[in-house]
Design an enzyme around this catalytic site. Sequence first.
Site, PDB file in Angstrom:
ATOM      1  N   HIS A 163      -6.064  -6.493  13.384  1.00  0.00           N
ATOM      2  CA  HIS A 163      -4.757  -5.837  13.427  1.00  0.00           C
ATOM      3  C   HIS A 163      -4.404  -5.544  14.880  1.00  0.00           C
ATOM      4  CE1 HIS A 163      -1.413  -3.754  11.496  1.00  0.00           C
ATOM      5  NE2 HIS A 163      -1.545  -2.804  12.393  1.00  0.00           N
ATOM      6  N   TYR A 214      15.982  31.494   4.925  1.00  0.00           N
ATOM      7  CA  TYR A 214      14.870  32.280   5.436  1.00  0.00           C
ATOM      8  C   TYR A 214      14.955  32.488   6.945  1.00  0.00           C
ATOM      9  CZ  TYR A 214      12.520  31.450   0.955  1.00  0.00           C
ATOM     10  OH  TYR A 214      12.185  31.411  -0.379  1.00  0.00           O
ATOM     11  N   ARG A 224     -10.119   1.316  14.647  1.00  0.00           N
ATOM     12  CA  ARG A 224     -10.311   1.996  13.361  1.00  0.00           C
ATOM     13  C   ARG A 224     -11.615   1.538  12.721  1.00  0.00           C
ATOM     14  NH1 ARG A 224      -4.314   1.464  10.662  1.00  0.00           N
ATOM     15  NH2 ARG A 224      -4.964  -0.726  10.630  1.00  0.00           N
ATOM     16  N   CYS A 266      14.511  24.955   2.364  1.00  0.00           N
ATOM     17  CA  CYS A 266      13.635  25.649   1.412  1.00  0.00           C
ATOM     18  C   CYS A 266      12.793  24.628   0.638  1.00  0.00           C
ATOM     19  CB  CYS A 266      14.472  26.478   0.443  1.00  0.00           C
ATOM     20  SG  CYS A 266      15.646  27.600   1.255  1.00  0.00           S
ATOM     21  N   MET A 267      11.932  25.120  -0.225  1.00  0.00           N
ATOM     22  CA  MET A 267      11.076  24.224  -0.986  1.00  0.00           C
ATOM     23  C   MET A 267      11.888  23.270  -1.854  1.00  0.00           C
ATOM     24  SD  MET A 267       8.013  25.066  -3.701  1.00  0.00           S
ATOM     25  CE  MET A 267       6.896  25.729  -2.470  1.00  0.00           C
ATOM     26  N   ASP A 268      12.983  23.763  -2.449  1.00  0.00           N
ATOM     27  CA  ASP A 268      13.725  22.971  -3.418  1.00  0.00           C
ATOM     28  C   ASP A 268      15.202  22.802  -3.082  1.00  0.00           C
ATOM     29  OD1 ASP A 268      11.389  23.099  -5.296  1.00  0.00           O
ATOM     30  OD2 ASP A 268      11.937  25.216  -5.292  1.00  0.00           O
ATOM     31  N   ARG A 271       0.942 -10.844   7.297  1.00  0.00           N
ATOM     32  CA  ARG A 271       1.025  -9.604   6.521  1.00  0.00           C
ATOM     33  C   ARG A 271       2.375  -8.942   6.809  1.00  0.00           C
ATOM     34  NH1 ARG A 271      -3.983  -9.111   9.028  1.00  0.00           N
ATOM     35  NH2 ARG A 271      -3.238  -7.308  10.198  1.00  0.00           N
ATOM     36  N   LYS A 300       0.839  -1.200   0.000  1.00  0.00           N
ATOM     37  CA  LYS A 300       0.000   0.000   0.000  1.00  0.00           C
ATOM     38  C   LYS A 300       0.876   1.253   0.000  1.00  0.00           C
ATOM     39  CE  LYS A 300      -0.386   0.125   5.055  1.00  0.00           C
ATOM     40  NZ  LYS A 300      -1.294   0.201   6.215  1.00  0.00           N
TER      41      LYS A 300
END
Length: 386
Positions: free
Chosen positions: A166, A268, A137, A314-316, A222, A41
């Site tokens: 589970h 930043y 759940r 930073c973002m990148d 599992r 998954k």
Amino acid sequence: MAIETFYRDSWVEIRLDAISHNIQKLRKHIPKEKKIFAVVKANAYGHGDVQVANAALEAGADALAVSLLDEALRLREHGITAPILVMGWIRSKDAPLAAAHDIAVTFFQKEWVQEVKRVELPCPLKLHMKWDTGMGRVGIRTLDELESLLAELDDDRLVLEGVFTHFATADEEDFVYFERQRRLYKDMRAYLEGVWPKPIVFHSSNSATSLRFPGQQEDMLRFGISLYGLYPSPVVKAERPIELQPAFSLHSSLVHVKQVKKGDCISYGATYCAEEDEWIGTVPLGYADGWIRQLQGIDVLIDGKRMPIVGRICMDQFMVKLDQPYETGEKVTLIGRQGNEEISMDEVAAYLDTINYEIPCIISSRVPRIYYDSGELIEVKNAVTS
């Protein structure tokens, strides 16, 4: 298999031979009559669903487990014919689609069964009943619910193939709650076996239970987090029932190196200012790739040595304090090994006060995945350009 191209200096490496190793180690650890679900998954916990599924099946897994019907359909679309179980809830109106693709689905609501009985199914629908023995759940919780749900299975198109639960604390040191769940599960199983005449597959063992209690009376196990070479908790890692091999590593490169003066600040908010003249390297990976801002201060590996991230991520991009000047293109390892040093998934998880499961899942799909098997390049998957 086509090798795709990517145009950035950050990437994930996935060792498919590690996936195979972990399946084979579990196979030797458990009674030989037991079967294995490989849990793929969430894009195989960020490793790549189709690639991991094929490697696990070739190594000896008997079936696959996912969370969403979409995930199961994707595996079918890529030619995987092995049994697949969707462990999460699906809409009753999508039951015909699951049946048509021979995908087993999870159920636990009487109303859901009644709705499915009113739709046209192209062929019998395989069902696994979920029991909530303490996870909280989804699933039925009482024998009355079980009796009521079984009464609805009076349609030959509905095939009760399996039952599962589970365990919420199987990876912890204290077994009190685990034993409470196990007792309830055994009571419900005894009742079901007394009233249901047809064969049923029972599976309650997750990675922790599979590793710690391999002889538990289950038909299938599992294998989730440990399929990827990660132990479910520090407790299980300390016990080390079997030796696992991590499949995932994360790398980048220096794209800029500069010397800054004492008092110069980085990124930043100017949260880091040099206390002396320092060498700073820039790495082209950031929070848009899943290397989130809270990882400011953690080490990365360069030239086999630990060096800290300085300034806000930073973002990148992010910046690293270097011990000396390096050429651009120098490899940076964020998760994995260089020489005698290693930054493990567990170390990153501990730094973020979370669990190792979360780390590969948050590394975004824009980071290309490169697949190796025993050192041989097998595939490059780049979600951005493909």
